[in-house]
Design a protein around this motif. Structure first.
Motif, short mmCIF file in Angstrom:
data_model
loop_
_atom_site.label_atom_id
_atom_site.label_comp_id
_atom_site.label_asym_id
_atom_site.label_seq_id
_atom_site.Cartn_x
_atom_site.Cartn_y
_atom_site.Cartn_z
N VAL A 211 0.83 -1.21 0.00
CA VAL A 211 0.00 0.00 0.00
C VAL A 211 0.86 1.26 0.00
N ALA A 212 1.86 1.30 0.89
CA ALA A 212 2.73 2.47 0.96
C ALA A 212 3.47 2.68 -0.36
N GLY B 12 2.44 1.75 -3.36
CA GLY B 12 1.48 2.24 -4.33
C GLY B 12 1.26 3.74 -4.20
N ARG B 13 1.17 4.24 -2.97
CA ARG B 13 0.99 5.67 -2.76
C ARG B 13 2.24 6.45 -3.19
N ASP C 171 2.12 6.76 -6.89
CA ASP C 171 1.10 7.74 -7.30
C ASP C 171 1.61 9.16 -7.13
N ASP C 172 2.32 9.41 -6.02
CA ASP C 172 2.67 10.78 -5.65
C ASP C 172 4.08 11.20 -6.06
N GLU D 129 -6.28 7.59 9.90
CA GLU D 129 -6.57 7.98 8.52
C GLU D 129 -7.72 8.98 8.45
N LEU E 272 -3.08 7.92 3.76
CA LEU E 272 -2.43 6.85 3.00
C LEU E 272 -3.44 6.10 2.15
N VAL E 273 -4.59 5.77 2.74
CA VAL E 273 -5.67 5.08 2.03
C VAL E 273 -6.92 5.94 2.09
N GLU F 103 -5.25 7.43 -8.31
CA GLU F 103 -5.26 6.55 -7.15
C GLU F 103 -4.93 5.11 -7.52
N THR G 70 -2.25 3.14 -5.30
CA THR G 70 -2.73 2.89 -3.94
C THR G 70 -3.83 1.83 -3.95
N GLY H 78 -2.34 -1.45 -4.46
CA GLY H 78 -1.67 -1.93 -3.26
C GLY H 78 -2.63 -2.56 -2.27
#
Length: 573
Positions: A65-66, A68-69, A72-73, A252, A263-264, A399, A402, A405
Motif C-alpha cells: 500500500v505504501a 502504491g501511494r 502515485d505521488d 486515517e 495513506l488510504v 489513485e 494505492t 496496493g
C-alpha cells in the motif's frame, strides 16, 4: 482530458511491466520445489526453510500500500526502476548465499522489492489504458499471474535438473538476474516519464504507513508460521492486529480532516465495485494458492514424484489459465460479472473432479488429473484478470497505485489464510492417520474448494443485487441492461475530485444527447439513448474545459476518467 501514449509505445511499456510482474510473482511458487536442495546446500533448519517461503510473502504484503501511494505521488517510473533494481540485486544475493541466515535475509528484502514493484505495474495499466483496452491489458496481466503461479514448480524442477544436485537451487534465484537487467534497460526507455510536479505531491502519511505495516505483519506472521506447526504459531498477534487496525482507521480519518491526503482514501472502499472485487479476490486467492501447495506436497512426498514431474503435472492448469486470462480481458467489457461467476463455477467443478480422481487412486495420477486441472485453469483465467478489471474500473488513475496496493494486500492475506487453513487440515490429517496421503490430499482439496465456493457465493449475490437494482431503476429512468453508459471520475491535476463539473455528450450531428453533473467525489454517469461515437465535453469553474471523442457500444458500461487542469495562473515574480 489526458491523452494516452501512442498505441505501440503503450503496449511495449505494458510488456516491460508484465516481465517484471511475472518475475516477482514467479518467486512465490518456484522456491517450493527447491526447498530440499536448499536444506542440503546451506544446512537450513525447518524453521529457516519456512522463512524462505513465508518471509517473502510477508514482506511482499507489508509494503504494497505504501509503495502504491509513493508511485502515485512521487512517480511510478522512478519507483518501478528502484524496485526492479533492488529485486534483481537481492535475487543475486539469495543465489550467492553462503548460509541459511543470509538466504533468509535476502528473501525478506527480495519480497519487499517485489511488493514495491507490483503496484506500479497495475498503476501503469490504469494510467496507459482505458475502456476495452484496459480490459485487454489486465487480461494479459492476469495471464502473467496465472502462469507464474502455476508454472513455478515446473520451471523450478527444470532448473534443479539443469543446475545439478548441489547448486541447482541457486539457479532458482540466478534466473532473475538477466531478466531483471533486461527489464531495467527496457523500462528506462519505454515506460512513460513521470509527470508529477513538486507542487502536486501530496504529503506522505508516515504514521499511517507504520500503523498499516504493523497491522499487516501482526496478521500475517501467525498465518505464515502456522504452515509448519499451527499449535506453535503466535496467534496472540491477531489481537495486536485488531488494535493496530482500529488505530489505523482512526488516524486515517484524522489525516483526511487535517490535510486531505491519508495513506488510504476510504472513499475507495465505499466504491461498491472495488470493495466487492477486493473481497472476492481475497477469498479466491485463499483457495487458488492453497491448491498448488497441497498438490505439490502430495505428488512429491506422497507419490515420490521428482520436482520436475510434479511441475509437469500442474502444467494443464497453467496452460488453461494463460489462454483464458488473455481471452477474459477481451470479454470482460462485454460480459462483466457473469464472466467471473462462470469462471468460479468452472474452478470449483474442476477441483471437485480432481478430488474424485484422487479418491479413485489411479496408477498414473498425474495424467489422470490433467483434464480436471485444465478445466480449473480455464475457469481461473476468467476470474483473476476480469475481477481485477471490474474492481479497478471506477478508480481514478491518480489513485491507481494505492488501490492496487490495497487490492494485492488482500490477495496476499488471502493466500496466507488459505495456505494456513488448508495446510493445518492437510498436516493434521497426515499426523492423525500415520501418513495417509490420499485422505490428507482429499481433505486439503475440500478446504481449497470451500474458499472458491465462498467467492462464488459472493459473486452470485453481487450479480443478483445488480439485476435487482437494474429492475428497480428501469421503470423510473427507462434504463435497461441493453443500454451502455459512460461513467468515470473528474479530477484535477493533483488527483483531487472536481465536484460539480458538468459533462455533456454531443452527437456527430452536434445535438446534445446526455448531460450529467459530477458528485462530490467527482463521479459521473451519462446514459445516451443509442450507441455510437460522441464528443465528451467536461467543464468546471476555474478549470480549462476538456473535449475528447468516446465510442459507446450497445451494451456494457464504458469507463473514462477526466482530468481538468486549473485555469488559475501562477503570479509573475
Amino acid at each position: 482530458m489526458t491523452q494516452p501514449e501512442p498505441d505501440p509505445r503503450r503496449w511495449r511499456a505494458l510488456a516491460v511491466c508484465l516481465i517484471a510482474g511475472f518475475m516477482t510473482l514467479l518467486d512465490v511458487s518456484i522456491v517450493n520445489v527447491a526447498l530440499p536442495a536448499m536444506q542440503r546446500g546451506v544446512g537450513a533448519s525447518a524453521a529457516e526453510l519456512s522463512w524462505v517461503v513465508s518471509g517473502y510473502a510477508l514482506t511482499f504484503g507489508l509494503v504494497l500500500v505504501a509503495s502504491g501511494r509513493l508511485g502515485d505521488d512521487r512517480g511510478r517510473k522512478k519507483m518501478f526502476v528502484i524496485a526492479l533494481a533492488l529485486f534483481t540485486l537481492t535475487s543475486a544475493a539469495a543465489g550467492l548465499a553462503p548460509n541459511a541466515e543470509t538466504l533468509v535475509a535476502a528473501r525478506l528484502l527480495q519480497g519487499a522489492a517485489g511488493g514495491m514493484l507490483n503496484p506500479q505495474v497495475i498503476g501503469f495499466i490504469q494510467q496507459l489504458f482505458q475502456g476495452r483496452e484496459r480490459g485487454r491489458a489486465f487480461g494479459l496481466f492476469g495471464a502473467a499471474i496465472g502462469i507464474s503461479t502455476a508454472i513455478g514448480p515446473l520451471l523450478g524442477g527444470l532448473l534443479l535438473e539443469w543446475g545439478g544436485e548441489a547448486d541447482g537451487w541457486r539457479w532458482v534465484f540466478y534466473v532473475n538476474v538477466p531478466i531483471g537487467v533486461l527489464a531495467l534497460v527496457l523500462g528506462a526507455r519505454l515506460l512513460p516519464r513521470d509527470t508529477v510536479a513538486a507542487a502536486e505531491r501530496r504529503p506522505l502519511d508516515i504514521v499511517g504507513a507504520i500503523l498499516l505495516g504493523g497491522a499487516v505483519v501482526a496478521l500475517m506472521v501467525p498465518l505464515v508460521l502456522s504452515e509448519g506447526d499451527p499449535a506453535s504459531a503466535p496467534w496472540w498477534l491477531l489481537g495486536v492486529f485488531a488494535v493496530l487496525l482500529v488505530l489505523f482507521v482512526r488516524w486515517e480519518r484524522r489525516a483526511r480532516r487535517a490535510h486531505g491526503h491519508p495513506l488510504v482514501d476510504f472513499a475507495l472502499l465505499r466504491t461498491r465495485s472495488y470493495a466487492l472485487g477486493s473481497s472476492l479476490g481475497l477469498l479466491y486467492f485463499a483457495g487458488f494458492t492453497a491448491i498448488f501447495f497441497v498438490i505439490t506436497l502430495f505428488l512429491q512426498n506422497g507419490r515420490g514424484y521428482t520436482p520436475l514431474e510434479a511441475g509437469l503435472a500442474l502444467t494443464p492448469f497453467a496452460l488453461g489459465s494463460a489462454v483464458t486470462s488473455a481471452v477474459g480481458g477481451r470479454l470482460v467489457s462485454r460480459l462483466g460479472k457473469p464472466l467471473v461467476v462462470g469462471g468460479l463455477l468452472a474452478v470449483a467443478i474442476g477441483l471437485v473432479a480432481v478430488d474424485v480422481v484422487l479418491r479413485l487412486d489411479p496408477q498414473q495420477v498425474g495424467w489422470a488429473m490433467a483434464g480436471p486441472l485444465l478445466v480449473a485453469g480455464i475457469g481461473s483465467g476468467f476470474v483473476i484478470a476480469p475481477n481485477q478489471t471490474l474492481a479497478l474500473e471506477e478508480v481514478p488513475p491518480r489513485e491507481g497505485g494505492t488501490a492496487a496496493g490495497v487490492l494485492q494486500t488482500g490477495q496476499r492475506v488471502g493466500s496466507a489464510i488459505g495456505i494456513s487453513a488448508v495446510g493445518a487440515v492437510f498436516f493434521g490429517q497426515l499426523a492423525s492417520t500415520g501418513g495417509d496421503w490420499a485422505r490428507a490430499i482429499s481433505l486439503g482439496l475440500i478446504g481449497a474448494v470451500a474458499f472458491v465456493v465462498l467467492a462464488l457465493v459472493l459473486g452470485v449475490v453481487d450479480l443478483l443485487a445488480d439485476r435487482r437494482r437494474a429492475a428497480r431503476r428501469a421503470p423510473d429512468t427507462g434504463e435497461t441492461d441493453q443500454q451502455a453508459a459512460l461513467q468515470g471520475h473528474v479530477t484535477d491535476g493533483r488527483g483531487d475530485a472536481v465536484g460539480g463539473a458538468t459533462l455533456t455528450l454531443v452527437g456527430r450531428d452536434g445535438r446534445e444527447v446526455a448531460v450529467a453533473t459530477a458528485d462530490t467525489d467527482g463521479a459521473f454517469r451519462l446514459l445516451p439513448a443509442d450507441a455510437g461515437t460522441f464528443q465528451l465535453l467536461a467543464r468546471a469553474d476555474e478549470h480549462h474545459p476538456e473535449v475528447a471523442w468516446v465510442d459507446l457500444p450497445s451494451a456494457g458500461d464504458v469507463v473514462r476518467d477526466v482530468v481538468l487542469r486549473s485555469s488559475e495562473r501562477t503570479p509573475a515574480r
